[in-house]
Design an enzyme around this catalytic site. Structure first.
Site, PDB file in Angstrom:
ATOM      1  N   ASP A   1       0.858  -1.192   0.000  1.00  0.00           N
ATOM      2  CA  ASP A   1       0.000   0.000   0.000  1.00  0.00           C
ATOM      3  C   ASP A   1       0.893   1.241   0.000  1.00  0.00           C
ATOM      4  OD1 ASP A   1      -1.897   1.899   0.364  1.00  0.00           O
ATOM      5  OD2 ASP A   1      -2.668   1.171   2.266  1.00  0.00           O
TER       6      ASP A   1
ATOM      7  N   ASP B   1      -3.298   2.431  -5.644  1.00  0.00           N
ATOM      8  CA  ASP B   1      -2.063   2.408  -4.863  1.00  0.00           C
ATOM      9  C   ASP B   1      -1.924   1.146  -4.009  1.00  0.00           C
ATOM     10  OD1 ASP B   1      -4.163   3.028  -3.249  1.00  0.00           O
ATOM     11  OD2 ASP B   1      -3.113   4.506  -2.041  1.00  0.00           O
ATOM     12  N   GLU B   2      -2.640   0.108  -4.366  1.00  0.00           N
ATOM     13  CA  GLU B   2      -2.579  -1.126  -3.569  1.00  0.00           C
ATOM     14  C   GLU B   2      -2.474  -2.345  -4.475  1.00  0.00           C
ATOM     15  OE1 GLU B   2      -5.525  -1.509  -0.135  1.00  0.00           O
ATOM     16  OE2 GLU B   2      -6.277   0.225  -1.239  1.00  0.00           O
TER      17      GLU B   2
END
Lengths: 86, 419
Positions: free
Chosen positions: B13, B107-108
């Site tokens: 993350d 973003d993960e």
């Protein structure tokens, strides 16, 4: 905080396809009769508008940080912004 | 049972993604509280830097509230092209450790390294290498939190344990301790409605949830959620990491937009609607899909209007899509009595375009050729090089990424195709 410039500038670069941050590495630019040498690349990003690729490179110099934009269609470099150092 | 614990899954993350990306690009912003706005003049903070979060600024907060909490907040308009580029590089780094790499949001990523772990020695080595590569290949200010565990759910929980550049491994030994210290709302997949229902039953933590029998949960939550909650309380999750290249086709495409100000004029509302219809259908055409479900929502003030229609024929023509939306909304009091602040359109029940018969009438074929030509021009010279004249007197709303990757399969294809 930062100053918008948006002026076409001549930039000296070398190309290195094995470089981690991207194949284009600006060394210096001539802006308003001043030669500004770059110390390091802070950040690169790219975008496409249609088939034209634009590469954004933020370079650090002794006095400030400079955001340059390279247009792959006409090979023109543009100085977009000047930002203060940390 | 041993097989279940043998899996090794990483959840990566990027910390405060949008804000950190801006701090990476502009060192002047580093160490300062930064709030990201969708655009100049907007009033909602869509992301905050770690420094701003420490002062209480949260994602989705109104600008006035954020300024009260943190008067020195520096506001920066979002640059979605920059974020998309970082995501592209982030995915490339993650997928180099295992082909079983799932892009969970902008973003993960989940990475199943069960098979590839041996090449690196252990999962910690992978995590440290990944952190190092993100710093070298994206930027030295970009940091990530990594959670390691034997399933997706615990890996995600693990990455949230140490905020900002953290690394945490949930093993079968510490699993229950971590769960018991976590808040029910911390876990992925537990919504606000479900949480309220649990609180009403005096279940406010994992320990009490674990004490609930399956029968009790079944009685209150039904067959699906009872099993899900029962498993959550015990850290059980059998879901697979879905590789990004195996994503199923989108079930629907859509576009939503919140305006800068209330729209009172019908003409402005129709322009906004047409713009969103153009984008939603362009997404469908890019994926070679057609749909026959049309959904539309308008919100403004306290009122909210939603309508939908299921058609007999499949469409991906923006004009027809717009006309159906206009037909659905014809009795809605849009304008003076319902000033519009939010609009969303959806094209659903999608299927492959090649499954459809060739158009029968020459006019339809001509229209298809016209749309095809417009798409080719826009692909060559950029979105909205050619657009309907109705949009000519307004600022065009362009495609942009959103943090949650709502239209994930479209975005990923678009992102990976673009480079």
């Amino acid at each position: 905080m930062e100053t918008e410039i948006n002026e076409v500038v001549p930039v000296w670069v070398f190309f290195d396809s094995s470089a981690i941050l991207g194949p284009i590495f600006p060394i210096a630019m001539n802006w308003r009769r001043r030669l500004i040498k770059f110390e390091k690349i802070i950040f690169t990003s790219s975008k496409k508008i249609g088939v034209i690729k634009f590469v954004d490179i933020i370079c650090q110099s002794t006095g400030a940080n400079y955001e340059l934009e390279y247009n792959s269609d006409n090979n023109i470099w543009k100085l977009k912004r000047i930002m203060p150092k940390e | 049972m041993s097989d279940v614990f043998d899996r090794i899954i990483l959840h990566v993350d990027l910390n405060s993604f949008f804000a950190t990306a801006e701090q990476q690009a502009n060192p002047f912003l580093r160490g300062k509280p930064v709030g990201i706005l969708k655009a100049q003049g907007r009033t909602c903070v869509i992301a905050a830097s770690i420094e701003a979060k420490k002062q209480g600024v949260k994602t989705g907060m109104a600008l006035s509230d954020a300024k009260k909490l943190c008067p020195s907040l520096i506001l920066v308009p979002a640059d979605f092209d920059k974020y998309a580029d970082i995501t592209y590089r982030f995915i490339n780094i993650c997928k180099s450790y295992s082909p079983a790499c799932e892009v969970f949001s902008l973003d993960e990523c989940f990475i199943d390294v069960t098979e590839s772990e041996k090449f690196y020695g252990n999962a910690f080595n992978i995590a440290f290498d990944l952190k190092d590569r993100i710093r070298r290949e994206i930027g030295d200010y970009i940091s990530c939190s990594i959670g390691i565990s034997h399933n997706r759910y615990l890996a995600k929980l693990a990455s949230g344990q140490i905020k900002s550049d953290g690394l945490f491994w949930i093993t079968p030994d510490n699993m229950l301790d971590v769960l018991d210290k976590s808040d029910l709302m911390d876990v992925c997949g537990l919504g606000r409605g479900l949480y309220k229902h649990l609180i009403a039953l005096s279940v406010d933590n994992f320990l009490t949830l674990r004490l609930c029998s399956l029968e009790f949960l079944y009685k209150h939550f039904g067959p699906f959620w009872s099993v899900h909650l029962y498993n959550l309380a015990r850290g059980i999750d059998h879901s697979q990491v879905n590789p990004f290249y195996e994503l199923p086709d989108a079930k629907s495409v859509g576009r939503t937009y919140t305006t800068h100000r209330n729209l009172y004029k019908k003409e402005e509302i129709w322009q906004l609607l047409r713009n969103l219809c153009e984008e939603a259908t362009a997404k469908a055409r890019l994926m070679n899909l057609v749909g026959r479900y049309v959904g539309i929502v308008f919100r403004g003030g306290e009122a909210s209007y939603y309508g939908h229609r299921t058609l007999k024929t499949y469409i991906n023509d923006p004009r027809i899509f717009f006309e159906i939306c206009a037909e659905i909304t014809k009795d809605w009091p849009l304008g003076k009595s319902l000033p519009v602040r939010f609009c969303g359109v959806t094209l659903g029940m999608l299927t492959k375009k090649e499954f459809l018969p060739t158009p029968l009438f020459p006019s339809e074929r001509r229209r298809n050729r016209l749309i095809g030509a417009i798409d080719r021009i826009n692909n060559q010279f950029g979105d909205y090089t050619v657009y309907p004249a109705v949009l000519s007197r307004m600022p065009i709303i362009r495609p942009e990424v959103n943090g949650y990757f709502g239209d994930k399969s479209y975005r990923l294809r678009y992102l990976l195709r673009e480079k």
